[in-house]
Design a protein around this motif. Structure first.
Motif: not given
Length: 613
Positions: A324-330, A489-503
């Motif tokens: 949600a935070a990524i999607e809202e730009g915060v 949320v957008s596909p771009e947000t979901a992709a960012k979530v995956r990247e962070i959770l990989a860490d």
């Protein structure tokens, strides 16, 4: 002189009248009799006719009701998971007139109790009461009710060896689950009366049970069908087979992993769900404790662990706050904050990180997510999103919905809604704690549904359990109507979530590092949820639900696996000590079956996916 012939004066008028009256009387009687006969014929024909015809028909026409064969439940590759088989009721013949009858009640009770796994005193009591009441035969419900063929054969052998006579087996139809405990809470069971009482058996009963038939056929006076006689009426319509999304090979892997963990950890419960996160097809789901649907009387826990059990999810919920935070730009990776304690004036007592009051010093938000910082989640959700937007996203991710609310059809009876606080009235601290999965409740299917949306394309989809329904006549397998889902949320947000959770898994300081499996790029999020004492409403020290939601490969997940362990007997610092060994074991065996190769990103979309034969 009067002539001789005129003596008496000729024809006597009195005699003529008498003759006429007699003739009239007899004709009247005859006509009345004729009318009565005709009336009786008409009465019999028009009034009694249908009744007499029905009575006559019953003497030379035999009618019977036909039970409809119940459809089978199959896994996605056509392996049967539930189907009808011949079954047998155990009957003891007590009347001495029977060709073979029970003589020694005690010896018979002893053998039957052993073969039926029943209390000997209960069997003996049934036999004695039957003999005292002069009954011809007795049954032994529920112990000797609808025995499956293998149990009948074993009992027959015991009776033969013991020399016990007078036990007969009456044919019936029973429901058989060849894999026993596999996916028991999903499949459910049909009871001995033929009633579907649990799980998919109950939820899909209208499709599986078919339609009973009623037929009749002309017979002779002994009930033997007449030559060339035609069967009339409506024959039974068999139920339809249902092909499920489950894969029995993956189910076997999950069942064995949970069995070993249950023996080692001795928890109050374990439940695990393996899904295709893009389609939300459930590929396997297992739980402990469990039960064998063939012996459903022994079930100890009726609450369905996937859709009926509510619990606080803990830090796995931070994934939704992050999305949600990524999607809202915060959310920005490099923004820094002071970890350890969050203590604005309206939050009392302060919110602390799980490590210790000092936290990890000043760190970035990205590192905060990797380390599973409560303070990072509160800053993103409570402080930056704010109460209104946070509430909107938690509702949008379906946390407080039924897990099948989008399709409108719940194949699993007993499904319950998750629970969120009243955001308009809740105190600030209660709103803030939801950002890291405290103060709210979810079901495992509901949580997996939300997390899978956050790590795929941002679309919320219901769990799918039915692959298709197979028509008995044509063999055509028709899939259920698909739900388009709901974008959160957008596909771009979901992709960012995956990247962070990989860490979270890849980095040594990540709480998910114990879940790393060599050769696979895995993303995921840990959870350690403190449990509430239902009596006091307070969180209890030392009582936790440990969990992990993981997916692989990160670039385009082929499968996601959620595992939760409730209060293991052995103390643990975090989920990595408890859940990680289970996760790694399942991934090592399941990944090759799903076309995910070590060092690669898995099969391209559409290739290697498990299909229906």
């Amino acid at each position: 002189m009067t002539p001789r012939g005129d003596v008496g004066g000729g024809r006597n008028p009195g005699n003529a009248r008498r003759a006429f009256r007699m003739a009239t009387y007899f004709w009247g009687v005859f006509v009345a009799f004729l009318v009565a006969v005709i009336g009786r014929v008409l009465y019999v024909q028009e009034v009694l006719g249908p009744q007499l015809l029905h009575a006559a028909t019953e003497q030379w026409v035999r009618s019977r009701e036909e039970e409809a064969p119940r459809g089978s439940l199959l896994d996605r590759n056509g392996e049967r998971l539930a189907y009808d088989v011949p079954a047998f009721d155990v009957v003891a013949l007590l009347d001495p007139r029977a060709p073979e009858h029970v003589e020694d009640l005690e010896a018979t009770a002893r053998v039957l109790a052993r073969g039926l796994d029943a209390p000997e005193e209960a069997i003996l009591r049934t036999l004695r009461e039957g003999r005292e009441q002069g009954r011809y035969q007795v049954e032994f419900r529920p112990y000797g009710w609808k025995l499956l063929p293998h149990r009948k054969e074993a009992l027959e052998e015991e009776l033969r060896r013991a020399g016990v006579r007078g036990i007969a087996f009456r044919p019936e139809v029973g429901r058989y689950y060849p894999k026993g405990e596999y996916a028991a809470y999903l499949l459910g069971y049909v009871n001995r009366d033929g009633k579907a009482e649990y799980g998919l058996e109950a939820g899909l009963d209208a499709t599986l049970r078919g339609t009973r038939g009623k037929t009749s056929i002309p017979t002779d006076n002994r009930g033997v069908p007449l030559p060339y006689a035609e069967v009339q009426g409506d024959p039974a319509q068999p139920g339809k087979d249902v092909v499920l999304t489950l894969d029995v090979r993956l189910q076997a892997i999950l069942e064995e992993a949970l069995r070993e963990a249950d023996e080692e950890l001795r928890p109050k419960g374990i439940w695990a769900v393996l899904v295709d996160p893009w389609t939300m097809e459930v590929l396997a789901a297992a739980a402990r404790p469990t039960f064998d649907p063939n012996r459903y009387e022994e079930i100890s826990e009726y609450t369905n662990p996937f859709v009926g059990k509510l619990y606080e999810p803990g830090s796995t919920f931070k994934v939704l706050t992050l999305a949600a935070a990524i999607e809202e730009g915060v959310y920005r990776d490099d923004d820094t904050y002071q970890a350890g304690v969050y203590a604005p004036p309206e939050i009392s007592p302060p919110i602390r990180d799980w490590s210790d009051p000092r936290g990890w010093g000043k760190i970035t938000l990205r590192e905060g997510i990797v380390r599973s910082s409560n303070v990072a989640a509160v800053i993103l959700g409570y402080e930056r999103l704010g109460r209104e937007r946070l509430a909107r996203y938690e509702h949008a991710f379906g946390v407080d919905e039924l897990p099948f609310s989008l399709t409108g059809h719940a194949p699993l009876p007993g499904s319950v809604r998750g629970r969120l606080p009243d955001f308009a009235a809740a105190p600030p601290r209660d709103v803030a704690t939801t950002t890291y999965g405290q103060g709210l409740e979810v079901t495992s299917f509901g949580l997996v549904r939300a997390l899978s949306a956050a790590v795929t394309d941002g679309v919320l989809r219901d769990p799918v359990l039915v692959k298709c329904v197979r028509d008995a006549d044509t063999g055509t397998c028709t899939p259920p109507a698909a739900s388009e889902g709901r974008r959160v949320v957008s596909p771009e947000t979901a992709a960012k979530v995956r990247e962070i959770l990989a860490d979270v898994v890849a980095r040594p300081e990540g709480t998910g590092h114990a879940y790393a499996v060599e050769g696979y790029r895995i993303g995921g999020k840990t959870g350690t949820a403190q449990k509430v004492d239902p009596g006091t409403g307070r969180y209890e020290a030392g009582r936790y639900v440990y969990s992990f939601y993981g997916f692989l490969p990160v670039d385009r997940p082929r499968f996601a696996l959620y595992i939760a362990v409730d209060e293991p007997e052995r103390p643990a610092e975090g989920s990595g000590e408890v859940v990680a060994p289970i996760f790694r074991k399942v991934v090592e065996q399941a990944a090759p079956l799903l076309g995910v190769e070590r060092g690669g990103s898995g099969s391209p979309e559409g290739e290697g996916r498990i299909g229906v034969r």
